[in-house]
Structure formats: C-alpha cells, structure tokens
Design an enzyme around this catalytic site. Structure first.
Site, PDB file in Angstrom:
ATOM      1  N   ARG A   1      41.044  25.397  33.709  1.00 41.67           N
ATOM      2  CA  ARG A   1      40.087  26.502  33.650  1.00 41.67           C
ATOM      3  C   ARG A   1      39.957  26.953  32.200  1.00 41.67           C
ATOM      4  O   ARG A   1      40.973  27.128  31.522  1.00 41.67           O
ATOM      5  CB  ARG A   1      40.610  27.651  34.520  1.00 41.67           C
ATOM      6  CG  ARG A   1      39.744  28.873  34.550  1.00 41.67           C
ATOM      7  CD  ARG A   1      40.253  29.914  35.540  1.00 41.67           C
ATOM      8  NE  ARG A   1      41.480  30.571  35.105  1.00 41.67           N
ATOM      9  CZ  ARG A   1      42.031  31.616  35.724  1.00 41.67           C
ATOM     10  NH1 ARG A   1      41.474  32.108  36.821  1.00 41.67           N
ATOM     11  NH2 ARG A   1      43.142  32.166  35.285  1.00 41.67           N
TER      12      ARG A   1
ATOM     13  N   GLY B   1      39.810  29.038  28.976  1.00 41.34           N
ATOM     14  CA  GLY B   1      40.412  30.320  28.584  1.00 41.34           C
ATOM     15  C   GLY B   1      41.854  30.503  29.030  1.00 41.34           C
ATOM     16  O   GLY B   1      42.484  31.497  28.687  1.00 41.34           O
TER      17      GLY B   1
ATOM     18  N   LYS C   1      41.661  45.135  25.452  1.00 46.08           N
ATOM     19  CA  LYS C   1      43.034  45.659  25.474  1.00 46.08           C
ATOM     20  C   LYS C   1      43.597  45.723  24.049  1.00 46.08           C
ATOM     21  O   LYS C   1      44.292  46.682  23.694  1.00 46.08           O
ATOM     22  CB  LYS C   1      43.924  44.803  26.381  1.00 46.08           C
ATOM     23  CG  LYS C   1      43.555  44.893  27.851  1.00 46.08           C
ATOM     24  CD  LYS C   1      43.736  46.303  28.399  1.00 46.08           C
ATOM     25  CE  LYS C   1      43.294  46.449  29.832  1.00 46.08           C
ATOM     26  NZ  LYS C   1      43.308  47.848  30.314  1.00 46.08           N
TER      27      LYS C   1
ATOM     28  N   PHE D   1      44.349  24.836  38.780  1.00 46.27           N
ATOM     29  CA  PHE D   1      43.566  24.533  37.578  1.00 46.27           C
ATOM     30  C   PHE D   1      44.394  23.742  36.559  1.00 46.27           C
ATOM     31  O   PHE D   1      44.882  24.302  35.588  1.00 46.27           O
ATOM     32  CB  PHE D   1      43.022  25.817  36.952  1.00 46.27           C
ATOM     33  CG  PHE D   1      42.055  26.566  37.840  1.00 46.27           C
ATOM     34  CD1 PHE D   1      41.090  25.891  38.568  1.00 46.27           C
ATOM     35  CD2 PHE D   1      42.100  27.959  37.944  1.00 46.27           C
ATOM     36  CE1 PHE D   1      40.189  26.581  39.389  1.00 46.27           C
ATOM     37  CE2 PHE D   1      41.209  28.648  38.745  1.00 46.27           C
ATOM     38  CZ  PHE D   1      40.255  27.963  39.477  1.00 46.27           C
TER      39      PHE D   1
ATOM     40  N   TYR E   1      37.789  40.595  27.874  1.00 48.22           N
ATOM     41  CA  TYR E   1      38.726  41.494  28.566  1.00 48.22           C
ATOM     42  C   TYR E   1      39.971  41.720  27.706  1.00 48.22           C
ATOM     43  O   TYR E   1      40.374  42.864  27.444  1.00 48.22           O
ATOM     44  CB  TYR E   1      39.124  40.902  29.936  1.00 48.22           C
ATOM     45  CG  TYR E   1      40.405  41.496  30.459  1.00 48.22           C
ATOM     46  CD1 TYR E   1      40.438  42.779  30.995  1.00 48.22           C
ATOM     47  CD2 TYR E   1      41.618  40.792  30.360  1.00 48.22           C
ATOM     48  CE1 TYR E   1      41.634  43.335  31.439  1.00 48.22           C
ATOM     49  CE2 TYR E   1      42.804  41.343  30.800  1.00 48.22           C
ATOM     50  CZ  TYR E   1      42.812  42.615  31.335  1.00 48.22           C
ATOM     51  OH  TYR E   1      43.995  43.166  31.759  1.00 48.22           O
TER      52      TYR E   1
ATOM     53  N   SER F   1      48.072  44.687  28.414  1.00 48.81           N
ATOM     54  CA  SER F   1      48.186  43.405  29.109  1.00 48.81           C
ATOM     55  C   SER F   1      48.851  42.383  28.207  1.00 48.81           C
ATOM     56  O   SER F   1      48.693  42.417  26.982  1.00 48.81           O
ATOM     57  CB  SER F   1      46.765  42.966  29.452  1.00 48.81           C
ATOM     58  OG  SER F   1      46.716  41.580  29.689  1.00 48.81           O
TER      59      SER F   1
ATOM     60  N   ASN G   1      51.863  39.243  35.025  1.00 50.42           N
ATOM     61  CA  ASN G   1      50.969  39.018  36.181  1.00 50.42           C
ATOM     62  C   ASN G   1      51.448  39.779  37.419  1.00 50.42           C
ATOM     63  O   ASN G   1      52.330  39.303  38.142  1.00 50.42           O
ATOM     64  CB  ASN G   1      50.892  37.520  36.503  1.00 50.42           C
ATOM     65  CG  ASN G   1      50.122  36.749  35.449  1.00 50.42           C
ATOM     66  OD1 ASN G   1      50.427  36.825  34.264  1.00 50.42           O
ATOM     67  ND2 ASN G   1      49.114  36.012  35.865  1.00 50.42           N
TER      68      ASN G   1
HETATM   69  C1  UD1 Z   1      44.957  37.006  33.120  1.00 43.91           C
HETATM   70  C2  UD1 Z   1      45.671  37.655  31.962  1.00 43.91           C
HETATM   71  C3  UD1 Z   1      46.349  38.912  32.408  1.00 43.91           C
HETATM   72  C4  UD1 Z   1      45.337  39.831  33.050  1.00 43.91           C
HETATM   73  C5  UD1 Z   1      44.735  39.121  34.235  1.00 43.91           C
HETATM   74  C6  UD1 Z   1      43.666  40.015  34.818  1.00 43.91           C
HETATM   75  C7  UD1 Z   1      46.472  35.954  30.399  1.00 43.91           C
HETATM   76  C8  UD1 Z   1      47.647  35.143  29.932  1.00 43.91           C
HETATM   77  N1  UD1 Z   1      46.705  36.770  31.446  1.00 43.91           N
HETATM   78  O1  UD1 Z   1      45.932  36.503  33.971  1.00 43.91           O
HETATM   79  O2  UD1 Z   1      46.910  39.585  31.306  1.00 43.91           O
HETATM   80  O3  UD1 Z   1      45.954  41.020  33.455  1.00 43.91           O
HETATM   81  O4  UD1 Z   1      44.129  37.903  33.809  1.00 43.91           O
HETATM   82  O5  UD1 Z   1      42.983  39.409  35.843  1.00 43.91           O
HETATM   83  O6  UD1 Z   1      45.386  35.899  29.870  1.00 43.91           O
HETATM   84  N2  UD1 Z   1      45.058  29.628  39.020  1.00 43.91           N
HETATM   85  C9  UD1 Z   1      44.823  28.460  39.731  1.00 43.91           C
HETATM   86  N3  UD1 Z   1      43.902  28.505  40.735  1.00 43.91           N
HETATM   87  C10 UD1 Z   1      43.223  29.633  41.074  1.00 43.91           C
HETATM   88  C11 UD1 Z   1      43.476  30.813  40.350  1.00 43.91           C
HETATM   89  C12 UD1 Z   1      44.400  30.776  39.318  1.00 43.91           C
HETATM   90  O7  UD1 Z   1      45.418  27.415  39.466  1.00 43.91           O
HETATM   91  O8  UD1 Z   1      42.381  29.582  41.987  1.00 43.91           O
HETATM   92  C13 UD1 Z   1      46.053  29.605  37.960  1.00 43.91           C
HETATM   93  C14 UD1 Z   1      45.477  29.914  36.589  1.00 43.91           C
HETATM   94  O9  UD1 Z   1      44.994  28.743  35.961  1.00 43.91           O
HETATM   95  C15 UD1 Z   1      46.697  30.500  35.903  1.00 43.91           C
HETATM   96  C16 UD1 Z   1      47.485  31.161  37.023  1.00 43.91           C
HETATM   97  O10 UD1 Z   1      46.986  30.618  38.223  1.00 43.91           O
HETATM   98  O11 UD1 Z   1      47.485  29.484  35.359  1.00 43.91           O
HETATM   99  C17 UD1 Z   1      47.322  32.650  37.067  1.00 43.91           C
HETATM  100  O12 UD1 Z   1      45.943  32.953  37.012  1.00 43.91           O
HETATM  101  P1  UD1 Z   1      45.388  34.425  37.259  1.00 43.91           P
HETATM  102  O13 UD1 Z   1      46.012  35.012  38.473  1.00 43.91           O
HETATM  103  O14 UD1 Z   1      43.905  34.342  37.205  1.00 43.91           O
HETATM  104  O15 UD1 Z   1      45.960  35.282  36.056  1.00 43.91           O
HETATM  105  P2  UD1 Z   1      45.941  35.011  34.464  1.00 43.91           P
HETATM  106  O16 UD1 Z   1      44.707  34.300  34.086  1.00 43.91           O
HETATM  107  O17 UD1 Z   1      47.263  34.446  34.100  1.00 43.91           O
END
Ligand code: UD1
Length: 340
Positions: free
Chosen positions: A296, A298, A154, A219, A150, A125, A180
């Site tokens: 959010r 992390g 990895k 977020f 998590y 990842s 992603n």
């Molecule tokens: C993270 C990991 C990725 C992993 C994945 C597994 C990092 C950089 N990436 O992805 O390697 O495979 O988790 O689940 O750590 N967001 C919102 N609102 C929401 C949901 C998400 O604004 O309701 C935003 C988050 O703040 C983020 C983006 O969308 O900026 C993507 O979030 P998400 O889809 O959860 O993936 P990552 O956290 O990037």
C-alpha cells in the site's frame, strides 16, 4: 476536577472519558459528531454510571469554542482528540485535513490562553516519525518527512504547541504519540465505529470474519521483515486511554520538568500483519479469509515504540496483550451487528 475532552465520542476519546470518570474527573465532552455517534454517550454513561455534559460543537467555529470555554473556565485541563485521522483520505483531500485539524487546534489553544486553563494534552501520532532509521523509536528519534497530509497535520500541531508553550510559560502541555490503538472496552459497550469503509487493519479483520467484507488483503509480504509483512506496535485502546489520565495527573501534580513534554504510547512490541492475523485466529477461534496483495502506498516498513519514558515518568504499564485486544475487538464487532 473538571476536564474538557474534545472528540470525546470518538474511538480513543470515548475510552478515555470512561477512564477519567473512573478516576473521579468531571467531564465536559465536545464533538461535532462528524465521524462518531451520539449513541456512544449513552453507553459511556452505562459503563460509568455517571452523567456527561455534552456539547455538539465544531471546533473550527471560534466563537462557539470561546463560548464553551467561557462557561467552563474552571476546567483543570483540556484533552484534545478531535481530528480527522484517515491516512488515505488525507492523501485524497489534503486541504480538508489541514483546515480541520489545524483550525480546530488553533481555536482550542486560543481559548486555553484566554481562560488560562493550566493543562493541555494533545493526541499526536507515531506517524510524526515517518520512516524512522532506528527501532524502536524513542522520543528523541529524529522527525523525518511526513508520509501523508494526516501525519503532517500532527507534526504541524506539535510545532504549534511547542511555540505556544514558549510564550505561555504557565500552561503545561503533553504531546502523546500513539502507535496503533486497537480493541475495545471489555464491556463491549463502546469501541470504534467505522464510518463507511474501515481505515485500519483490525476493523478490516473483524469485518471480514463476520462476513461484512469478503476478504482481507495483506498489503505486501516482500518487506525486509521477519515474515515479509509490515511491522507495527499494536496497543489496546484502554491502555492508551489510561495514559491520558496519568498524563493529566502528572501535570496537575506538577511533576513535569518542561512545559511541553512528549511521550510515546506503544506496547514496545513490533508485530507483523501476519502475526496479528494469527493472534486474531487464536484468540477468537475464527478462521480468517485473507490473501496477499500489493504493497500500500505510504506504508512505512516497520515502526514500534520504546515506551520507557512513559513507563518511568507516568508510571504507565500496559494491562492488555495482543490477544486480549483481538478478543475485545471481536466482541465489539459481534455487538455492532446487533446495533447497526
Ligand atoms: C497509520 C499511522 C498511525 C495513525 C493511523 C491512523 C503510520 C506508521 N501509522 O497507521 O500513526 O494513527 O494510520 O489511521 O503511519 N494492512 C493490511 N491490510 C489492510 C489494512 C492494513 O495489510 O486491509 C496493514 C497495513 O499495510 C499496515 C498495518 O496493516 O502495515 C496497519 O495498518 P493501519 O491499521 O492502516 O495503520 P497504520 O497505517 O500503521
């Protein structure tokens, strides 16, 4: 050629099996069905017109893994997807993540060693990079502290495989660092099936648009990015899936120069959360109900891939753009409404 796919009924695993079958591999699919549904197998068979050999096995059960590999010791390779992958869940329950993700990997490697399976592809990842200082990240970008248990599983997994490669020179491994993954198969027969609450942005978007969730919260819009929201590298799951077939063939054709190689799998484009929402609205003509909320814990500010190495060495190119991915994610959400 037979390939053992662990976590084969999961999101990326299922799309990869379809791609492997299209490229004439025979697939042995293993999954404990803890986070996926057996239904997916039927749909893979519908798409491909081929039968899959399925085993419901928990990879933390060493004897079960050895028995499986003993039966399929003629496999040319193993693709290991099976793992837990929710960042927030890993923060709440780190021991579950360390136990499950590491024990299963150790059992798979032990079996690979015991039965001399020559090729291994591991699901890693982009989270291994942590808060990278330089963007886009290349495979040489230094690995920083993991932001979640998590992500740490990895990093540890990659280290274990590197050590394993040193002492098993005839076994060749590739670590694939996914950015992603989003979207679903164009047939809308398979896609991600979130168990309870979704973990990731795109299922949140589609569930909000269909009315399962009342509103999407973005977020944070006060990050140092072009519109204040986080930047990520979103990539169609079918493009990620095809890279596994290419990686396996790369090893089978002995094109690798190291017996433990690593590739970034991202589109190369950094896209903000607000831009993802716009792409969804444009592709599907749906209006999304969203609001801006707090950051959010992390979340890294921005991360996207330099994918030159995979493009050059694996001959990998993305077929789909962001809007294709959003359209396919929406088609899949509509399909799930009929199904579940
Ligand atoms: C993270 C990991 C990725 C992993 C994945 C597994 C990092 C950089 N990436 O992805 O390697 O495979 O988790 O689940 O750590 N967001 C919102 N609102 C929401 C949901 C998400 O604004 O309701 C935003 C988050 O703040 C983020 C983006 O969308 O900026 C993507 O979030 P998400 O889809 O959860 O993936 P990552 O956290 O990037």
């Amino acid at each position: 050629m037979k390939v053992i796919v662990t976590g084969g009924t999961g999101y990326i695993g299922s799309h990869t099996i379809v791609d492997l079958l299209e490229n004439n591999f025979d697939v042995v699919c293993v999954d404990n069905l803890s986070r996926s549904k057996k239904y997916t197998l039927v749909e893979i068979e519908k798409i491909s017109g081929k039968k899959i050999n399925f085993y419901q096995i928990d990879l933390c059960d060493k004897q079960a893994v050895l028995d499986l590999f003993s039966e399929h010791n003629d496999a040319v390779g193993v693709i290991h997807f099976a793992a837990l992958k929710s960042v927030p869940e890993s923060v709440e329950n780190p021991l579950l993540y360390y136990t499950n993700n590491i024990d299963s990997l150790l059992n798979v490697l032990l079996a690979i060693q015991q039965f001399s399976i020559p090729n291994f592809v591991f699901s890693s990842s982009c989270s291994v990079y942590g808060n990278a200082e330089q963007l886009p990240v290349t495979e040489q970008t230094p690995i920083k502290n993991a932001e979640s248990p998590y992500a740490h599983t990895k990093q540890i997994g990659e280290d274990i495989i590197r050590n394993f490669a040193n002492t098993n020179p005839r076994i060749n491994s590739i670590l694939l660092r996914y950015f992603n993954p989003i979207g679903a198969h164009p047939s809308a027969l398979i896609g991600e099936i979130p168990i309870d609450q979704p973990n990731n942005l795109v299922p949140y978007i589609t569930q909000t648009a269909i009315g399962k969730l009342p509103q999407l919260t973005v977020f944070g819009n006060d990050y140092p990015t072009r519109d204040g929201s986080n930047i990520r590298d979103y990539i169609h799951v079918c493009d990620i899936a095809h890279a596994h077939t290419l990686a396996l063939n790369f090893l089978i054709d002995k094109k690798n120069t190291s017996n433990c190689d690593v590739f970034n799998l991202g589109s190369g484009n950094g896209v903000s959360v607000l831009e993802v929402i716009q792409a969804f609205e444009k592709a599907t003509l749906q209006k999304l109900n969203y609001t801006i909320g707090a950051r959010r814990a992390g979340d890294v500010v921005a991360v996207y891939a330099d994918n030159t190495k995979a493009a050059k060495q694996l001959n990998w190119q993305c077929k789909y753009n962001l809007e294709d991915a959003m359209q396919s994610a929406w088609n899949w959400e509509l399909k799930m409404q009929e199904l579940f």
